[in-house]
Design a protein around this motif. Structure first.
Motif, PDB file in Angstrom:
ATOM      1  N   ALA A 182       0.837  -1.205   0.000  1.00 11.79           N
ATOM      2  CA  ALA A 182       0.000   0.000   0.000  1.00 11.79           C
ATOM      3  C   ALA A 182       0.870   1.253   0.000  1.00 11.79           C
ATOM      4  O   ALA A 182       0.550   2.253  -0.630  1.00 11.79           O
ATOM      5  CB  ALA A 182      -0.923  -0.014   1.213  1.00 11.79           C
ATOM      6  N   SER A 183       2.021   1.200   0.708  1.00 14.20           N
ATOM      7  CA  SER A 183       2.994   2.284   0.697  1.00 14.20           C
ATOM      8  C   SER A 183       4.304   1.713   0.177  1.00 14.20           C
ATOM      9  O   SER A 183       4.996   0.992   0.902  1.00 14.20           O
ATOM     10  CB  SER A 183       3.187   2.862   2.106  1.00 14.20           C
ATOM     11  OG  SER A 183       4.170   3.880   2.115  1.00 14.20           O
ATOM     12  N   PRO A 184       4.661   1.987  -1.080  1.00 10.45           N
ATOM     13  CA  PRO A 184       5.798   1.311  -1.705  1.00 10.45           C
ATOM     14  C   PRO A 184       7.172   1.822  -1.308  1.00 10.45           C
ATOM     15  O   PRO A 184       8.176   1.325  -1.798  1.00 10.45           O
ATOM     16  CB  PRO A 184       5.561   1.558  -3.198  1.00 10.45           C
ATOM     17  CG  PRO A 184       4.820   2.856  -3.244  1.00 10.45           C
ATOM     18  CD  PRO A 184       3.949   2.865  -2.022  1.00 10.45           C
ATOM     19  N   GLY A 185       7.260   2.829  -0.421  1.00  7.68           N
ATOM     20  CA  GLY A 185       8.566   3.318  -0.008  1.00  7.68           C
ATOM     21  C   GLY A 185       8.565   4.800   0.234  1.00  7.68           C
ATOM     22  O   GLY A 185       7.506   5.429   0.365  1.00  7.68           O
ATOM     23  N   GLY A 186       9.778   5.369   0.340  1.00  3.05           N
ATOM     24  CA  GLY A 186       9.879   6.796   0.578  1.00  3.05           C
ATOM     25  C   GLY A 186      11.326   7.239   0.598  1.00  3.05           C
ATOM     26  O   GLY A 186      12.252   6.444   0.423  1.00  3.05           O
ATOM     27  N   SER A 187      11.532   8.536   0.813  1.00  2.00           N
ATOM     28  CA  SER A 187      12.875   9.110   0.884  1.00  2.00           C
ATOM     29  C   SER A 187      13.126   9.625   2.292  1.00  2.00           C
ATOM     30  O   SER A 187      12.198   9.792   3.089  1.00  2.00           O
ATOM     31  CB  SER A 187      13.021  10.238  -0.138  1.00  2.00           C
ATOM     32  OG  SER A 187      12.063  11.248   0.098  1.00  2.00           O
ATOM     33  N   SER A 188      14.404   9.886   2.598  1.00  2.00           N
ATOM     34  CA  SER A 188      14.806  10.294   3.948  1.00  2.00           C
ATOM     35  C   SER A 188      14.186   9.363   4.980  1.00  2.00           C
ATOM     36  O   SER A 188      13.615   9.795   5.983  1.00  2.00           O
ATOM     37  CB  SER A 188      14.394  11.751   4.228  1.00  2.00           C
ATOM     38  OG  SER A 188      14.989  12.627   3.302  1.00  2.00           O
ATOM     39  N   VAL A 189      14.307   8.065   4.712  1.00  2.00           N
ATOM     40  CA  VAL A 189      13.619   7.062   5.521  1.00  2.00           C
ATOM     41  C   VAL A 189      14.246   6.984   6.908  1.00  2.00           C
ATOM     42  O   VAL A 189      15.471   6.864   7.058  1.00  2.00           O
ATOM     43  CB  VAL A 189      13.687   5.678   4.832  1.00  2.00           C
ATOM     44  CG1 VAL A 189      12.948   4.644   5.659  1.00  2.00           C
ATOM     45  CG2 VAL A 189      13.094   5.768   3.430  1.00  2.00           C
ATOM     46  N   GLN A 190      13.406   7.066   7.924  1.00  2.00           N
ATOM     47  CA  GLN A 190      13.869   7.032   9.303  1.00  2.00           C
ATOM     48  C   GLN A 190      14.009   5.594   9.800  1.00  2.00           C
ATOM     49  O   GLN A 190      13.418   4.661   9.255  1.00  2.00           O
ATOM     50  CB  GLN A 190      12.898   7.798  10.206  1.00  2.00           C
ATOM     51  CG  GLN A 190      12.728   9.267   9.827  1.00  2.00           C
ATOM     52  CD  GLN A 190      14.053  10.026   9.836  1.00  2.00           C
ATOM     53  OE1 GLN A 190      14.785   9.982  10.830  1.00  2.00           O
ATOM     54  NE2 GLN A 190      14.352  10.706   8.734  1.00  2.00           N
ATOM     55  N   SER A 191      14.809   5.430  10.852  1.00  3.44           N
ATOM     56  CA  SER A 191      14.976   4.105  11.459  1.00  3.44           C
ATOM     57  C   SER A 191      13.633   3.594  11.973  1.00  3.44           C
ATOM     58  O   SER A 191      12.766   4.376  12.380  1.00  3.44           O
ATOM     59  CB  SER A 191      15.984   4.174  12.599  1.00  3.44           C
ATOM     60  OG  SER A 191      16.254   2.884  13.112  1.00  3.44           O
ATOM     61  N   LYS A 192      13.459   2.302  11.921  1.00  4.15           N
ATOM     62  CA  LYS A 192      12.252   1.580  12.351  1.00  4.15           C
ATOM     63  C   LYS A 192      11.077   1.783  11.400  1.00  4.15           C
ATOM     64  O   LYS A 192       9.945   1.473  11.743  1.00  4.15           O
ATOM     65  CB  LYS A 192      11.856   1.958  13.781  1.00  4.15           C
ATOM     66  CG  LYS A 192      12.924   1.653  14.820  1.00  4.15           C
ATOM     67  CD  LYS A 192      12.457   1.978  16.230  1.00  4.15           C
ATOM     68  CE  LYS A 192      13.550   1.679  17.244  1.00  4.15           C
ATOM     69  NZ  LYS A 192      13.129   1.999  18.637  1.00  4.15           N
ATOM     70  N   THR A 193      11.364   2.289  10.196  1.00  5.37           N
ATOM     71  CA  THR A 193      10.317   2.380   9.181  1.00  5.37           C
ATOM     72  C   THR A 193      10.022   0.987   8.643  1.00  5.37           C
ATOM     73  O   THR A 193      10.927   0.225   8.326  1.00  5.37           O
ATOM     74  CB  THR A 193      10.752   3.293   8.019  1.00  5.37           C
ATOM     75  OG1 THR A 193      10.915   4.625   8.512  1.00  5.37           O
ATOM     76  CG2 THR A 193       9.713   3.299   6.901  1.00  5.37           C
TER      77      THR A 193
END
Length: 257
Positions: free
Chosen positions: A91-102
């Motif tokens: 449903a959420s395929p990813g992202g940028s500036s990804v934080q820890s525990k994502t």
């Protein structure tokens, strides 16, 4: 009705529903706030069912076949599995500036200790003829000011059921990378108050990237096994792109001597 053709009435209801929601979307910026709150609640309920339908439909219709759990495994395996990230669209395929525990989906979690994250994660569609997994995971790492970077994959309950020290756990993957780096696989087995850990380096220079964990070398308490997870640990990841085209697990008993 499942498997049947839409009736004329079904088609009319469908077009009426589309028109109703299209009109609501156009009017949203001017709608009374109380009414807008009700509309939002209804839309969220509808979105949940639509997301489920789309996920299942894409899992069944796309190529390579989404949801595919078929992959080569030892003939005597008693369990095999491919995580959902490599099977179907998230449903959420990813992202940028990804934080820890994502988390990506329900099974994969990113961990790092960067002060300023310059990491991107993205689920991508596999289209190569050789791919068995429908999806892959791309990780782009730019400046990296942390001391560790890892992906944790939670294994399902079936992996731990009737687990014995005579078992071998096999992990196979397909890895693409822009620049050389080291990737370590650490298997973790929670049993009572203890956690057994086995570490193997992935042989990235070989055509078949596979490691096996022999549980005979652990102090596993077979009666208290609770769960298992795998950590993929990336050493020297800065200014690199890594794609995990596939990731599979299997379990088999060691041959009796």
């Amino acid at each position: 009705m499942a498997g049947g053709k839409d009736s004329v009435i079904d088609q009319l209801l469908h077009h009426r529903t589309l028109r109703r929601w299209a009109a609501a979307a156009r009017a949203a910026k001017d709608t009374d706030l109380r009414q807008l709150r009700r509309e939002r609640g209804r839309a969220r309920k509808l979105k949940h069912h639509l997301d489920t339908l789309i996920h299942v439909a894409e899992s069944r219709l796309a190529l390579p076949i989404v949801g595919n759990q078929a992959f080569p495994r030892p003939h005597d395996s008693d369990w095999g599995w491919r995580p959902e990230l490599w099977c179907g669209p998230l449903a959420s395929p990813g992202g940028s500036s990804v934080q820890s525990k994502t988390m990506l989906g329900h099974e994969v979690t990113l961990f790092h200790d960067c002060r300023h994250s310059e990491l991107t994660l993205r689920q991508l569609r596999n289209t190569r003829e050789a791919d068995l997994a429908a999806f892959g995971l791309r990780m782009d790492v730019f400046r990296f000011d942390g001391s560790y970077l890892s992906l944790a994959i939670d294994l399902p309950e079936e992996a731990s059921r009737d687990l014995r020290r005579k078992h071998l756990i096999r992990v196979e993957t397909i890895v693409e990378r822009e620049k050389p780096l080291e990737i370590f696989a650490r298997l973790n087995i929670k049993n009572g108050p203890n956690t057994e850990q086995i570490v193997r380096e992935l042989p990235l220079h070989e055509d078949e990237i596979m490691v096996e964990f022999d549980l005979a070398y652990t102090k596993l308490n077979e009666k208290r096994v609770e769960r298992m997870w795998l950590d993929l640990i990336f050493e020297g990841p800065q200014m690199n792109q890594v794609i995990l085209r596939d990731l599979t697990f299997s379990r088999r008993p060691r041959a009796e001597l």
